[in-house]
Write a protein that holds these residues in place. Structure first.
Motif: not given
Length: 258
Positions: A2, A22, A28, A30, A53, A55
């Motif tokens: 995160s 990004l 992976p 967020e 996006d 995320r």
């Protein structure tokens, strides 16, 4: 992981920050854009990015205004086992976010991006602030053996279980990075660092107030020295903790709600 980004009226400049993150973050992730008020000028621009996006999510901080509370809330809202705190002003290098997260995945509880180790550099910023930060980093590294030469830098990755165990007591500014480094040191938990090149912000104005934040920095600077403590002893000296967000879906204003 995160990625936690505390913001305050960054406006359109957040788009450039998010685009860089990004593009460079390959693990992976967020990306939580944490703001103190619904009318923050950052929100509409961040939500526009979130539409393309998934995320990215905007998160309304309910712990109180200020960067310390925004970072606390962001880490409490994180769903990943690793939280990386980075600033919205472009001063941090997003290419290093993955490397910091990997260090935590390997077992350190605090991974620091260091301006003061070989290969690191600080470009720009107030001279007195640079001098004090470098002095604090060197003395903590030499004498307290904290595991990094840049304990005051906010650009760090954390094991979220560690953070939730020891808690965050800071309520003022950006001293959280120093607080968590000091707590890891007193617990004798591993801290590591990688070199970074920090660039003074090019857009907007810095809200770092050295005079206001100095007492908190000194508190955690001196706390870093001392005998080994247990997690229970760390917790016992804390005040009442703020409740964690009960339901992330209720606290996060994602692109669908925008």
């Amino acid at each position: 992981m995160s990625v936690v980004i505390p913001v305050y009226n960054e406006g359109e400049s957040i788009v450039r920050c998010l685009d860089r993150i990004l593009r460079e973050v390959l693990l992976p992730a967020e990306v939580l854009v944490v703001h103190d008020m619904p009318e923050d000028t950052t929100v509409p621009y961040a939500q526009e990015v979130a539409r393309t996006d998934p995320r990215v999510r905007t998160v309304l901080n309910t712990y109180g205004r200020g960067p310390a509370n925004a970072i606390r809330f962001g880490i409490d809202s994180a769903v990943a086992p690793v939280a990386v705190v980075t600033m919205a002003d472009g001063s941090d290098d997003p290419r290093q976010i993955d490397d910091l997260a990997r260090l935590v995945d390997r077992g350190v509880v605090v991974a620091a991006a260091s301006r003061y180790m070989p290969g690191g550099q600080q470009v720009g910023g107030p001279r007195f602030k640079r001098m004090m930060s470098r002095w604090a980093g060197r003395t903590l590294h030499w004498f307290a053996r904290v595991g990094t030469r840049d304990a005051t830098n906010s650009f760090k990755a954390y094991d979220t279980d560690f953070v939730r165990t020891v808690g965050i007591e800071s309520r003022t500014g950006f001293e959280i990075g120093l607080e968590l480094t000091a707590k890891a040191n007193r617990l004798r938990l591993p801290v590591a660092e990688i070199p970074t090149i920090w660039l003074d912000r090019q857009l907007g104005e810095s809200r770092f107030d050295l005079g206001r934040f100095m007492p908190s920095y000194l508190k955690w600077y001196f706390f870093a020295y001392g005998r080994r403590l247990t997690a229970d002893q760390i917790v016992a000296r804390r005040g009442p903790a703020s409740p964690a967000p009960a339901d992330p879906t209720m606290e996060k204003e994602n692109s669908a709600s925008g």
